[in-house]
Design an enzyme around this catalytic site. Structure first.
Site, PDB file in Angstrom:
ATOM      1  N   LYS A  16       0.821  -1.225   0.000  1.00 35.82           N
ATOM      2  CA  LYS A  16       0.000   0.000   0.000  1.00 35.82           C
ATOM      3  C   LYS A  16       0.853   1.272   0.000  1.00 35.82           C
ATOM      4  O   LYS A  16       0.540   2.224  -0.716  1.00 35.82           O
ATOM      5  CB  LYS A  16      -0.917  -0.037   1.231  1.00 35.82           C
ATOM      6  CG  LYS A  16      -1.768   1.183   1.440  1.00 35.82           C
ATOM      7  CD  LYS A  16      -2.848   0.899   2.482  1.00 35.82           C
ATOM      8  CE  LYS A  16      -2.274   0.699   3.876  1.00 35.82           C
ATOM      9  NZ  LYS A  16      -2.100   1.933   4.646  1.00 35.82           N
ATOM     10  N   ARG A  92     -10.182   4.469   9.444  1.00 43.10           N
ATOM     11  CA  ARG A  92      -9.873   3.127   9.942  1.00 43.10           C
ATOM     12  C   ARG A  92     -11.137   2.438  10.442  1.00 43.10           C
ATOM     13  O   ARG A  92     -11.151   1.235  10.623  1.00 43.10           O
ATOM     14  CB  ARG A  92      -8.919   3.220  11.142  1.00 43.10           C
ATOM     15  CG  ARG A  92      -7.439   3.390  10.819  1.00 43.10           C
ATOM     16  CD  ARG A  92      -6.742   2.076  10.758  1.00 43.10           C
ATOM     17  NE  ARG A  92      -5.378   1.978  11.249  1.00 43.10           N
ATOM     18  CZ  ARG A  92      -4.294   2.588  10.822  1.00 43.10           C
ATOM     19  NH1 ARG A  92      -4.368   3.519   9.909  1.00 43.10           N
ATOM     20  NH2 ARG A  92      -3.112   2.298  11.320  1.00 43.10           N
ATOM     21  N   ARG A 131      11.097  -9.811   5.989  1.00 38.76           N
ATOM     22  CA  ARG A 131      11.777  -8.559   6.340  1.00 38.76           C
ATOM     23  C   ARG A 131      12.705  -8.764   7.537  1.00 38.76           C
ATOM     24  O   ARG A 131      13.657  -8.012   7.727  1.00 38.76           O
ATOM     25  CB  ARG A 131      10.768  -7.467   6.740  1.00 38.76           C
ATOM     26  CG  ARG A 131       9.861  -6.998   5.650  1.00 38.76           C
ATOM     27  CD  ARG A 131       9.139  -5.721   6.041  1.00 38.76           C
ATOM     28  NE  ARG A 131       8.476  -5.811   7.353  1.00 38.76           N
ATOM     29  CZ  ARG A 131       7.456  -5.052   7.717  1.00 38.76           C
ATOM     30  NH1 ARG A 131       6.988  -4.147   6.888  1.00 38.76           N
ATOM     31  NH2 ARG A 131       6.912  -5.163   8.908  1.00 38.76           N
ATOM     32  N   ARG A 133      12.369  -8.207  10.722  1.00 39.32           N
ATOM     33  CA  ARG A 133      12.463  -7.216  11.801  1.00 39.32           C
ATOM     34  C   ARG A 133      12.191  -7.863  13.145  1.00 39.32           C
ATOM     35  O   ARG A 133      11.411  -8.817  13.240  1.00 39.32           O
ATOM     36  CB  ARG A 133      11.458  -6.085  11.555  1.00 39.32           C
ATOM     37  CG  ARG A 133      12.056  -4.979  10.725  1.00 39.32           C
ATOM     38  CD  ARG A 133      11.099  -3.874  10.370  1.00 39.32           C
ATOM     39  NE  ARG A 133       9.906  -3.785  11.200  1.00 39.32           N
ATOM     40  CZ  ARG A 133       8.901  -2.972  10.926  1.00 39.32           C
ATOM     41  NH1 ARG A 133       8.954  -2.211   9.853  1.00 39.32           N
ATOM     42  NH2 ARG A 133       7.841  -2.934  11.703  1.00 39.32           N
ATOM     43  N   ARG A 144      -1.412  -8.519  14.632  1.00 33.25           N
ATOM     44  CA  ARG A 144      -1.678  -7.247  13.940  1.00 33.25           C
ATOM     45  C   ARG A 144      -2.643  -7.452  12.776  1.00 33.25           C
ATOM     46  O   ARG A 144      -3.530  -6.633  12.537  1.00 33.25           O
ATOM     47  CB  ARG A 144      -0.363  -6.634  13.422  1.00 33.25           C
ATOM     48  CG  ARG A 144       0.538  -6.104  14.521  1.00 33.25           C
ATOM     49  CD  ARG A 144       1.445  -4.984  14.020  1.00 33.25           C
ATOM     50  NE  ARG A 144       2.354  -5.388  12.960  1.00 33.25           N
ATOM     51  CZ  ARG A 144       3.571  -5.911  13.163  1.00 33.25           C
ATOM     52  NH1 ARG A 144       4.013  -6.090  14.381  1.00 33.25           N
ATOM     53  NH2 ARG A 144       4.323  -6.239  12.150  1.00 33.25           N
TER      54      ARG A 144
END
Ligand code: AMP
Length: 190
Positions: A16, A92, A131, A133, A144
């Site tokens: 996005k 949201r 990624r 992280r 999440r």
């Protein structure tokens, strides 16, 4: 062509952010990201930043009154009327969507469309794991994404009910996805 006012929705890891930049460049509209605005306020240590930082760290949502106020103030600036806007991270919730409709209405504007950039949960989970992280444990990622699902389902319904929703397949190369986005935007505005 009059200025466009787009909302982009998509899971974390859907691409996005990247596509938002490409769209705002191609259509000359202003990219407004509430997450970026809040992070800047936190970095600057403003009153807003101090109010928002704890909620953001806990992964919660900043209160509607605060966030609607920030958005209303930003959208009232003349550059938005002139160039249009791509909203990223707002609304949201369905309540925020109501607020957006009201804010734009007071400015004599309306939402052009909302685009749901759709990438399946399994794929975004893999992308985020890749990624590497430290806050991206599989469990944290799943939490999440679940939260996103819960928050966003009613929002998708809101846009659908208002005849404003388009879903775009977010799988493929960056260029392929961008071409699909351009097609749906042009089909609405052309
Ligand atoms: P984002 O970069 O869009 O993921 O936003 C980062 C954080 O800012 C979110 O986790 C929320 O705490 C807060 N935030 C951003 N946009 C909103 C919004 N529309 N409503 C409430 N909180 C928001």
């Amino acid at each position: 062509m009059s200025a466009i006012r787009l909302v982009i929705l998509g899971r974390q890891g859907s691409g996005k952010g990247t596509q938002s930049l490409r769209i705002s460049e191609a259509y000359g509209c202003i990219h407004v990201s509430t997450g970026d605005m809040l992070r800047a306020a936190v970095a600057d240590g403003t009153k807003l930043g101090r109010q928002a930082s704890a909620v953001m760290e806990a992964g919660g949502l900043v209160g509607d009154e605060i966030i609607n106020g920030i958005v209303a103030e930003r959208l009232a600036k003349p550059d938005i009327a002139d160039h249009g806007v791509l909203l990223d991270g707002f609304p949201r919730t369905a309540d925020q969507a109501d607020a957006l409709e009201r804010i734009l209405g007071e400015l004599g504007q309306s939402i052009t469309m909302a685009i749901n950039l759709d990438v399946p949960v399994e794929e975004v989970t893999e992308r985020m794991m890749a990624r590497g992280r430290s806050d991206d444990t599989e469990e944290a990622i799943r939490r999440r994404l679940r939260l996103y699902e819960e928050q966003t389902a009613p929002l998708l319904q809101w846009f659908e009910a208002h005849g404003l929703l388009e879903t775009v397949d977010g799988l493929g190369t960056e260029a392929e996805v961008f071409d699909r986005l351009v097609s749906v935007i042009d089909a609405r505005t052309g």
